[in-house]
Scaffold this motif. Structure first.
Motif, PDB file in Angstrom:
ATOM      1  N   LEU A 147       0.975  -1.191   0.010  1.00 36.24           N
ATOM      2  CA  LEU A 147      -0.138   0.122   0.235  1.00 36.24           C
ATOM      3  C   LEU A 147       0.725   1.312   0.022  1.00 36.24           C
ATOM      4  O   LEU A 147       1.004   1.960   0.967  1.00 36.24           O
ATOM      5  CB  LEU A 147      -0.905  -0.034   1.246  1.00 36.24           C
ATOM      6  CG  LEU A 147      -1.870  -1.223   1.150  1.00 36.24           C
ATOM      7  CD1 LEU A 147      -2.687  -1.160   2.528  1.00 36.24           C
ATOM      8  CD2 LEU A 147      -3.062  -1.169   0.019  1.00 36.24           C
ATOM      9  N   SER A 151      -4.835   2.093  -1.512  1.00 34.89           N
ATOM     10  CA  SER A 151      -5.616   1.411  -0.658  1.00 34.89           C
ATOM     11  C   SER A 151      -6.371   0.040  -1.151  1.00 34.89           C
ATOM     12  O   SER A 151      -6.143  -0.182  -2.242  1.00 34.89           O
ATOM     13  CB  SER A 151      -7.151   2.329  -0.382  1.00 34.89           C
ATOM     14  OG  SER A 151      -6.984   3.634  -0.094  1.00 34.89           O
ATOM     15  N   ARG A 159     -11.804  -1.008   4.629  1.00 32.36           N
ATOM     16  CA  ARG A 159     -10.926  -0.485   3.634  1.00 32.36           C
ATOM     17  C   ARG A 159      -9.743   0.128   4.536  1.00 32.36           C
ATOM     18  O   ARG A 159      -9.463   0.662   5.430  1.00 32.36           O
ATOM     19  CB  ARG A 159     -11.308   0.741   3.036  1.00 32.36           C
ATOM     20  CG  ARG A 159     -10.475   1.472   1.942  1.00 32.36           C
ATOM     21  CD  ARG A 159     -11.247   2.607   1.332  1.00 32.36           C
ATOM     22  NE  ARG A 159     -10.731   2.978   0.083  1.00 32.36           N
ATOM     23  CZ  ARG A 159     -10.166   4.335  -0.109  1.00 32.36           C
ATOM     24  NH1 ARG A 159     -10.392   5.086   0.932  1.00 32.36           N
ATOM     25  NH2 ARG A 159      -9.855   4.715  -1.223  1.00 32.36           N
ATOM     26  N   THR A 161      -5.663   1.804   3.914  1.00 28.20           N
ATOM     27  CA  THR A 161      -4.975   2.708   3.274  1.00 28.20           C
ATOM     28  C   THR A 161      -3.599   2.855   3.665  1.00 28.20           C
ATOM     29  O   THR A 161      -3.481   3.094   4.772  1.00 28.20           O
ATOM     30  CB  THR A 161      -5.649   4.033   3.271  1.00 28.20           C
ATOM     31  OG1 THR A 161      -7.014   4.040   2.618  1.00 28.20           O
ATOM     32  CG2 THR A 161      -4.810   5.014   2.356  1.00 28.20           C
ATOM     33  N   CYS A 163      -0.254   5.437   3.377  1.00 29.64           N
ATOM     34  CA  CYS A 163       0.202   6.824   2.786  1.00 29.64           C
ATOM     35  C   CYS A 163       1.468   7.112   3.188  1.00 29.64           C
ATOM     36  O   CYS A 163       1.949   6.978   4.374  1.00 29.64           O
ATOM     37  CB  CYS A 163      -0.984   7.918   3.571  1.00 29.64           C
ATOM     38  SG  CYS A 163      -0.577   9.535   3.082  1.00 29.64           S
ATOM     39  N   VAL A 188      -3.754   9.921  -1.358  1.00 20.92           N
ATOM     40  CA  VAL A 188      -4.378   8.870  -1.232  1.00 20.92           C
ATOM     41  C   VAL A 188      -5.915   8.788  -1.657  1.00 20.92           C
ATOM     42  O   VAL A 188      -6.651   7.992  -1.767  1.00 20.92           O
ATOM     43  CB  VAL A 188      -4.379   7.985   0.082  1.00 20.92           C
ATOM     44  CG1 VAL A 188      -2.921   7.399   0.324  1.00 20.92           C
ATOM     45  CG2 VAL A 188      -4.948   8.914   1.348  1.00 20.92           C
ATOM     46  N   GLN A 197     -12.643   2.658   8.094  1.00 21.56           N
ATOM     47  CA  GLN A 197     -11.491   3.168   7.067  1.00 21.56           C
ATOM     48  C   GLN A 197     -10.093   3.192   8.373  1.00 21.56           C
ATOM     49  O   GLN A 197     -10.306   3.968   9.248  1.00 21.56           O
ATOM     50  CB  GLN A 197     -11.758   4.591   6.781  1.00 21.56           C
ATOM     51  CG  GLN A 197     -10.451   5.150   6.278  1.00 21.56           C
ATOM     52  CD  GLN A 197     -10.040   4.850   4.727  1.00 21.56           C
ATOM     53  OE1 GLN A 197     -10.793   4.768   3.920  1.00 21.56           O
ATOM     54  NE2 GLN A 197      -8.789   3.913   4.730  1.00 21.56           N
ATOM     55  N   LEU A 199      -6.082   3.718   8.270  1.00 17.66           N
ATOM     56  CA  LEU A 199      -5.156   4.718   7.736  1.00 17.66           C
ATOM     57  C   LEU A 199      -3.716   4.266   8.478  1.00 17.66           C
ATOM     58  O   LEU A 199      -3.661   4.245   9.715  1.00 17.66           O
ATOM     59  CB  LEU A 199      -5.157   6.132   7.837  1.00 17.66           C
ATOM     60  CG  LEU A 199      -4.034   6.925   7.055  1.00 17.66           C
ATOM     61  CD1 LEU A 199      -3.982   6.673   5.563  1.00 17.66           C
ATOM     62  CD2 LEU A 199      -4.627   8.177   7.395  1.00 17.66           C
TER      63      LEU A 199
END
Length: 290
Positions: A147, A151, A159, A161, A163, A188, A197, A199
């Motif tokens: 990643l 994502s 999900r 993600t 970054c 992203v 979500q 991250l």
């Protein structure tokens, strides 16, 4: 003179004891669990393992003790937050990292996001050649979802993600830097507001930005728990020379959004750990019953 000798002997004994304790801690990780619930989750319960900042450390031959601990958890996925190797000029060995991650990927879904050491390997190609490309290709061939500013979904309700961060955010010293408005979205895109979500952003200095972007859970590392932890005061110093920063470890909540900061599994430039054992972090996610 006798008083001086006594004081010197006491200091020497204290230094020796601290060194011995540090050496012990570096070789003995702890498993700690953080639990949150969300009405976005459809699955009753998931266990995720989060690994960060291994820096080529080994717990037993080929990390057998770490692997056995993860197997006992039987995670639904393993999330890796970067800095699994030491990337310094004249010193780059990917063997430990690749062996561990490939073995994990043979058993579990693995999601890998960059830390500053992976980013340095990618950015400074005059020193590291195509090491980053070969590293990423090896992991992807092993089945790892890599990643790098992108994502992927885990099931229908989650999900994840990863970054990347600009170099200047890591080089900032003594004070907490401000992230530019819209920085996360430029990297992203928009957060998924329907799914849960997650991250992965390597530095924990930007929790407010992450939660405003839409992260229900932000996973970070980078600060190694502050290297030395003191009762009531927390981590002494980050690699960016912020002192007693609350965000250098632990779990944090604001406005219904969460951040979990791993103390990491290794060390590199400052090769010390005191009252700060390496951490295998388990994130237990539960569906909120309304």
């Amino acid at each position: 003179m006798d008083l001086f000798r006594t004081a010197a002997a006491a200091l020497s004994a204290a230094a020796a004891a601290s060194f011995a304790r540090s050496e012990y801690e570096k070789r003995h990780f702890v498993t700690e669990t953080f639990e949150i619930s969300s009405d976005k989750l459809k699955t009753p319960e998931r266990n995720l393992v989060f690994l960060s900042d291994l820096h080529s450390n080994e717990f037993g031959e080929e990390n057998e003790r770490l692997l056995r601990a993860i197997d006992r958890i039987r995670p639904d996925a393993v999330l890796i937050g970067g800095d699994m190797m030491v990337c310094k000029k004249g010193k780059l060995d990917l063997t430990v990292c690749l062996n561990l991650v490939e073995r994990l990927a043979s058993k579990y879904p693995v999601y890998y996001a960059n830390g500053n050491h992976e980013e340095r390997m990618n950015r400074e190609r005059e020193h590291y050649g195509n090491s980053y490309d070969r590293f990423r290709e090896a992991l992807e061939q092993a089945g790892v979802t890599y990643l790098s500013d992108c994502s992927a979904c885990l099931g229908e309700d989650m999900r994840i993600t990863g970054c990347n961060m600009k170099e200047r955010y890591y080089r900032h010293r003594f004070t907490v830097p401000q992230m530019e408005e819209g920085e996360l979205e430029r990297h992203v895109g928009k957060a998924d507001r329907e799914r849960f979500q997650i991250l992965m952003l390597h530095s924990p200095l930007f929790f407010d930005c992450c939660r405003r972007w839409g992260a229900d859970l932000t996973l970070c590392g980078h600060f190694h728990g502050g290297t030395i932890r003191l009762p009531f005061l927390g981590g002494v110093m980050t690699p960016q020379y912020q002192f007693f920063l609350p965000e250098c470890a632990g779990t944090h909540e604001k406005g219904g959004k969460y951040m979990a900061v791993s103390r990491g599994l290794g060390t590199h430039s400052i090769n010390i750990r005191l009252n700060n054992r390496p951490q295998l972090l388990v994130v237990r996610l539960k569906r909120k019953i309304t």
